[in-house]
Write a protein that holds these residues in place. Structure first.
Motif, PDB file in Angstrom:
ATOM      1  N   ASN A   1       0.845  -1.185   0.000  1.00 45.82           N
ATOM      2  CA  ASN A   1       0.000   0.000   0.000  1.00 45.82           C
ATOM      3  C   ASN A   1       0.886   1.243   0.000  1.00 45.82           C
ATOM      4  O   ASN A   1       0.664   2.189   0.739  1.00 45.82           O
ATOM      5  CB  ASN A   1      -0.910   0.000   1.234  1.00 45.82           C
TER       6      ASN A   1
ATOM      7  N   LEU B   1      -8.464  -2.720  -0.448  1.00 47.99           N
ATOM      8  CA  LEU B   1      -7.678  -2.397  -1.636  1.00 47.99           C
ATOM      9  C   LEU B   1      -7.579  -3.585  -2.588  1.00 47.99           C
ATOM     10  O   LEU B   1      -6.917  -3.506  -3.615  1.00 47.99           O
ATOM     11  CB  LEU B   1      -6.263  -1.962  -1.226  1.00 47.99           C
TER      12      LEU B   1
ATOM     13  N   HIS C   1      -4.890  -6.484   2.470  1.00 50.87           N
ATOM     14  CA  HIS C   1      -5.614  -5.210   2.535  1.00 50.87           C
ATOM     15  C   HIS C   1      -6.923  -5.400   1.770  1.00 50.87           C
ATOM     16  O   HIS C   1      -7.006  -5.094   0.575  1.00 50.87           O
ATOM     17  CB  HIS C   1      -4.794  -4.081   1.911  1.00 50.87           C
TER      18      HIS C   1
END
Length: 208
Positions: free
Chosen positions: A50, A113, A110
C-alpha cells in the motif's frame, strides 16, 4: 496511533547489505536510488503493498518532474526491487493512484484495496551479473519508446498555476515525447478560455 519505535533514536529505513551489494542495486541510477529511499521511508509494519508513488507525495524528496519519477519507478520494477500491487489511473477508469510493494518484505492483506497477503519474493535476486540487470533496465526503457508495454499509471497530481484543473498524467510507460506533447496541450494555449465548470483536483489515495 502508530506504535512508538523501540529504537531510542526513532524510526529508520533499513536496507540490508544483501540488497545494496546486489547486481540489481548496482545497476540503478542515482535518481532511482533516491526514489527507492524516499519510498522506503513510507514503509511501516503492515503497509507494504500500500505504498503510493505520486508527485504530490514525493515532491519534498526532490521529485518534481513526472518523467524523472516514471523513469525511477520503471528501473526499480525492472530489477525487481519493487512491484505493483494495484493499477491506478484515470486511463483505467479509476481516479486513484497505483500502489507498490517492496519485494524483500511480506505483504499483509488489505481487503479494501483488494490486495492479498503474499510472502517476500525477492525478485532482485534473479540477477547474477551486472549486465543482466542493466539489460533489464534498458529493455524497460526501450519498451516505453516503442509503446508496446502496458501502462502502469504513474501519476502527477497538482493544481495548475491559474486554473483549478486536474492534470493527471501517467508517464511510467508513455514515451517522453508523448508526455511533453500532453504538457504543451495543457499549458500552452492561454488564448482559449477555461471550461465553465473546471474539474477540481480531488484525486486522492486511500489511506488504509
Amino acid at each position: 496511533m502508530s506504535k512508538k519505535p523501540s529504537d531510542p533514536r526513532g524510526g529508520h529505513s533499513r536496507i540490508y547489505w544483501e540488497i545494496q551489494d546486489s547486481m540489481a542495486w548496482r545497476a540503478l541510477s542515482f535518481s532511482s536510488i533516491a526514489l527507492y529511499m524516499a519510498l522506503r521511508r513510507k514503509l511501516q509494519q503492515t503497509n507494504n503493498g500500500n505504498i503510493e508513488a505520486t508527485i504530490s507525495t514525493l515532491r519534498h524528496a526532490g521529485f518534481k518532474a513526472p518523467s524523472t519519477l516514471a523513469k525511477g519507478l520503471r528501473e526499480l520494477q525492472a530489477v525487481g526491487l519493487i512491484d505493483k500491487t494495484r493499477q491506478g489511473g484515470v486511463a483505467w477508469g479509476r481516479r486513484m493512484c497505483s500502489l507498490y510493494r517492496f519485494t524483500d518484505e511480506v505483504v499483509f492483506e488489505h481487503p479494501k484495496l483488494n490486495i492479498s497477503r503474499m510472502p517476500a519474493t525477492n525478485d532482485w535476486r534473479r540477477f547474477t551479473t551486472l549486465a543482466e540487470a542493466e539489460n533489464a533496465i534498458a529493455d524497460a526503457h526501450a519498451a516505453v519508446v516503442r509503446g508496446d508495454e502496458n501502462k502502469s499509471g504513474v501519476q502527477k497530481l497538482y493544481r495548475a498555476n491559474t486554473d483549478s484543473v486536474l492534470n493527471a498524467r501517467f508517464s511510467n510507460t508513455d514515451s517522453v515525447q508523448a508526455e511533453h506533447s500532453l504538457e504543451q496541450k495543457l499549458f500552452q494555449s492561454k488564448k482559449s478560455k477555461p471550461p465553465a465548470n473546471p474539474r477540481r483536483s480531488s484525486v486522492s489515495c486511500e489511506a488504509i
